[in-house]
Design a protein around this motif. Structure first.
Motif, PDB file in Angstrom:
ATOM      1  N   ALA A   1     -39.228 -22.225 -43.546  1.00  0.00           N
ATOM      2  CA  ALA A   1     -40.114 -21.574 -44.743  1.00  0.00           C
ATOM      3  C   ALA A   1     -38.935 -20.616 -45.084  1.00  0.00           C
ATOM      4  CB  ALA A   1     -41.337 -21.059 -44.365  1.00  0.00           C
ATOM      5  N   GLN A   2     -38.963 -20.470 -46.458  1.00  0.00           N
ATOM      6  CA  GLN A   2     -37.945 -19.416 -47.038  1.00  0.00           C
ATOM      7  C   GLN A   2     -38.891 -18.410 -47.809  1.00  0.00           C
ATOM      8  OE1 GLN A   2     -35.054 -21.170 -49.664  1.00  0.00           O
ATOM      9  NE2 GLN A   2     -33.863 -22.046 -47.847  1.00  0.00           N
ATOM     10  N   ILE A   3     -38.922 -17.148 -47.348  1.00  0.00           N
ATOM     11  CA  ILE A   3     -39.743 -16.173 -47.975  1.00  0.00           C
ATOM     12  C   ILE A   3     -39.090 -14.938 -48.512  1.00  0.00           C
ATOM     13  CG2 ILE A   3     -41.763 -16.856 -46.515  1.00  0.00           C
ATOM     14  CD1 ILE A   3     -41.253 -13.899 -45.320  1.00  0.00           C
ATOM     15  N   TYR A   4     -39.238 -14.550 -49.916  1.00  0.00           N
ATOM     16  CA  TYR A   4     -38.440 -13.619 -50.530  1.00  0.00           C
ATOM     17  C   TYR A   4     -39.443 -12.939 -51.359  1.00  0.00           C
ATOM     18  CZ  TYR A   4     -38.091 -17.346 -54.166  1.00  0.00           C
ATOM     19  OH  TYR A   4     -38.406 -18.324 -55.260  1.00  0.00           O
ATOM     20  N   SER A   5     -38.987 -11.943 -52.475  1.00  0.00           N
ATOM     21  CA  SER A   5     -39.583 -11.261 -53.330  1.00  0.00           C
ATOM     22  C   SER A   5     -38.948 -11.094 -54.635  1.00  0.00           C
ATOM     23  CB  SER A   5     -40.075  -9.911 -52.596  1.00  0.00           C
ATOM     24  OG  SER A   5     -41.185  -9.441 -53.493  1.00  0.00           O
ATOM     25  N   LEU A   6     -39.371 -10.282 -55.546  1.00  0.00           N
ATOM     26  CA  LEU A   6     -38.821 -10.149 -56.883  1.00  0.00           C
ATOM     27  C   LEU A   6     -37.325  -9.602 -56.548  1.00  0.00           C
ATOM     28  CD1 LEU A   6     -41.528  -8.097 -58.528  1.00  0.00           C
ATOM     29  CD2 LEU A   6     -41.040 -10.729 -58.651  1.00  0.00           C
ATOM     30  N   HIS A   7     -36.557 -10.192 -57.259  1.00  0.00           N
ATOM     31  CA  HIS A   7     -34.955 -10.216 -57.197  1.00  0.00           C
ATOM     32  C   HIS A   7     -34.435  -9.911 -58.705  1.00  0.00           C
ATOM     33  CE1 HIS A   7     -31.012 -10.158 -56.175  1.00  0.00           C
ATOM     34  NE2 HIS A   7     -30.392 -11.242 -56.983  1.00  0.00           N
ATOM     35  N   ARG A   8     -35.288 -10.291 -59.605  1.00  0.00           N
ATOM     36  CA  ARG A   8     -34.916 -10.046 -61.198  1.00  0.00           C
ATOM     37  C   ARG A   8     -36.426  -9.759 -61.776  1.00  0.00           C
ATOM     38  NH1 ARG A   8     -32.027 -15.079 -59.867  1.00  0.00           N
ATOM     39  NH2 ARG A   8     -29.890 -14.729 -60.059  1.00  0.00           N
ATOM     40  N   PRO A   9     -36.267  -9.416 -62.989  1.00  0.00           N
ATOM     41  CA  PRO A   9     -37.563  -8.831 -63.665  1.00  0.00           C
ATOM     42  C   PRO A   9     -38.359 -10.065 -63.939  1.00  0.00           C
ATOM     43  CG  PRO A   9     -35.512  -8.100 -64.927  1.00  0.00           C
ATOM     44  CD  PRO A   9     -35.037  -8.904 -63.876  1.00  0.00           C
ATOM     45  N   PRO A  10     -39.499  -9.898 -63.553  1.00  0.00           N
ATOM     46  CA  PRO A  10     -40.578 -10.876 -63.635  1.00  0.00           C
ATOM     47  C   PRO A  10     -41.323 -11.093 -65.009  1.00  0.00           C
ATOM     48  CG  PRO A  10     -41.892  -8.996 -62.747  1.00  0.00           C
ATOM     49  CD  PRO A  10     -40.407  -8.693 -62.830  1.00  0.00           C
ATOM     50  N   ALA A  11     -41.966 -12.261 -65.302  1.00  0.00           N
ATOM     51  CA  ALA A  11     -42.702 -12.474 -66.261  1.00  0.00           C
ATOM     52  C   ALA A  11     -43.840 -11.144 -66.693  1.00  0.00           C
ATOM     53  CB  ALA A  11     -43.272 -13.846 -66.547  1.00  0.00           C
ATOM     54  N   ASP A  12     -44.586 -10.878 -65.530  1.00  0.00           N
ATOM     55  CA  ASP A  12     -45.550  -9.919 -65.559  1.00  0.00           C
ATOM     56  C   ASP A  12     -44.882  -8.718 -65.145  1.00  0.00           C
ATOM     57  OD1 ASP A  12     -47.910  -8.100 -65.126  1.00  0.00           O
ATOM     58  OD2 ASP A  12     -49.056 -10.030 -64.316  1.00  0.00           O
ATOM     59  N   GLU A  13     -44.822  -7.666 -66.098  1.00  0.00           N
ATOM     60  CA  GLU A  13     -44.210  -6.605 -65.861  1.00  0.00           C
ATOM     61  C   GLU A  13     -45.224  -5.634 -64.766  1.00  0.00           C
ATOM     62  OE1 GLU A  13     -45.944  -4.273 -69.981  1.00  0.00           O
ATOM     63  OE2 GLU A  13     -43.573  -4.308 -69.313  1.00  0.00           O
ATOM     64  N   PHE A  14     -46.199  -5.954 -64.497  1.00  0.00           N
ATOM     65  CA  PHE A  14     -46.939  -5.118 -63.534  1.00  0.00           C
ATOM     66  C   PHE A  14     -47.010  -5.557 -62.371  1.00  0.00           C
ATOM     67  CE2 PHE A  14     -48.750  -4.220 -67.931  1.00  0.00           C
ATOM     68  CZ  PHE A  14     -48.828  -3.061 -67.910  1.00  0.00           C
ATOM     69  N   LEU A  15     -46.174  -6.738 -61.901  1.00  0.00           N
ATOM     70  CA  LEU A  15     -45.874  -7.282 -60.560  1.00  0.00           C
ATOM     71  C   LEU A  15     -45.076  -5.970 -59.677  1.00  0.00           C
ATOM     72  CD1 LEU A  15     -45.269 -10.775 -60.582  1.00  0.00           C
ATOM     73  CD2 LEU A  15     -47.310  -9.701 -60.185  1.00  0.00           C
TER      74      LEU A  15
END
Length: 251
Positions: free
Chosen positions: A214-228
Motif C-alpha cells: 500500500a502507498q500512502i501519502y497526503s497533499l503535495h499540490r493544491p487540492p480542489a477543496d481549499e479547506f482540506l
C-alpha cells in the motif's frame, strides 16, 4: 494557489516522479476538460467538469487508437530514459471505450522501443468490476489502484463518485486483481479520512484485498477543496505502522 493545469497532450513527459522514476504519461482522457468517474476533494486538477462512467456521445473527445499509437511511438523514439510508462492524465483511463486495445498498443510499442520499461496504470478503481477492464489490467506490469476509504460513507465524502459507482463493487473487484498496489491519499480538515475510526475501517479493507503493498501519502499540490489539510507525516507514519502490524503487508 490553484490546482495545476490539465495535461495538454496525449503523451506527456517523461517526468521525474516520486514513486515511478522517469515516467512517460499516457493521457487517454480529453485534453480540453476533466472527465472522471470521481470528483475527489483533493484532486490536483481541481473539480471534475464531467463526472460519469457513460462515454456515450463523448467518444469524439477521446484519442482514437490510431492517434494514440502515432503519438506514443513518436514519444518513445525520441526519449532517452524511461523507467515506467503509465496510464494516468486528465481523468480515469479505464473509462476509455477502447482501453483494452490501448493497453495492447502500449505493450507492443514498449516491447519494441523500451523493453526494459514497466507498463502500468494509476487508476481510481471505479471500473474494476468490468471484465474487459480487469483483463486489460492483468496485462500491465503494475496496477496502482485507488482506495481512499474504508467505508461507503467516507468514500462518498472523499471521492464524490458518480452515482453508478458503488464502494462495495470496488472492494470486491480489487479482491480479484493479482499483485495490486493500493494507493491512498490521507487528508485532514473539514473532510477527512485520517481519524482513528476511518483508518481502522480502511485497514480492514486492506486486509481483505491483500495487496502486494500500500502507498500512502497526503497533499503535495493544491487540492480542489481549499479547506482540506495535510495529514501530518507523524500521522501517516502511525497509519503505516498500524497497517503493517494488522495486515502483515508492506506500506
Amino acid at each position: 494557489m490553484s490546482p495545476i493545469p490539465l495535461q495538454s497532450e496525449i503523451i506527456y513527459g517523461p517526468v521525474r516522479t516520486r514513486r515511478l522514476g522517469w515516467s512517460l504519461g499516457l493521457n487517454v482522457s480529453p485534453i480540453s476538460y476533466k472527465l472522471c468517474s470521481f470528483n475527489c476533494v483533493y484532486c490536483q486538477y481541481g473539480w471534475t467538469e464531467v463526472r460519469t462512467t457513460d462515454m456515450t456521445g463523448r467518444e469524439g473527445d477521446l484519442p482514437t487508437p490510431d492517434q494514440f499509437r502515432r503519438e506514443l511511438e513518436a514519444a518513445l523514439k525520441c526519449s532517452a530514459e524511461i523507467d515506467n510508462i503509465t496510464f494516468s492524465g486528465n481523468g480515469e483511463a479505464t473509462l476509455h471505450p477502447n482501453f483494452a486495445e490501448l493497453v495492447d498498443i502500449a505493450r507492443e510499442l514498449r516491447d519494441r522501443h523500451f523493453p526494459e520499461a514497466n507498463l502500468g496504470i494509476l487508476s481510481n478503481s471505479s471500473m474494476v468490476n468490468v471484465q474487459k477492464v480487469r483483463q486489460a489490467l492483468a496485462k500491465l506490469d503494475f496496477r496502482i489502484m485507488k482506495l481512499d476509504a474504508g467505508s461507503a460513507d467516507v468514500f462518498r465524502r472523499i471521492n464524490l463518485p458518480d452515482k453508478s459507482v458503488l464502494y462495495s463493487t470496488i472492494v470486491e473487484g480489487l479482491k480479484t486483481l493479482e499483485r495490486v498496489t493500493l494507493q491512498t491519499l490521507f487528508v485532514a480538515g473539514r473532510v477527512q479520512n485520517s481519524g482513528e475510526k476511518e483508518v481502522v475501517n480502511w485497514i480492514a479493507r486492506v486486509g481483505e484485498i491483500s495487496p502486494i503493498r500500500a502507498q500512502i501519502y497526503s497533499l503535495h499540490r493544491p487540492p480542489a477543496d481549499e479547506f482540506l489539510e495535510e495529514a501530518p507525516e507523524e500521522r501517516r507514519s502511525q497509519i503505516a505502522e498500524q497497517t503493517e502490524k494488522v495486515t502483515g503487508g508492506e506500506v
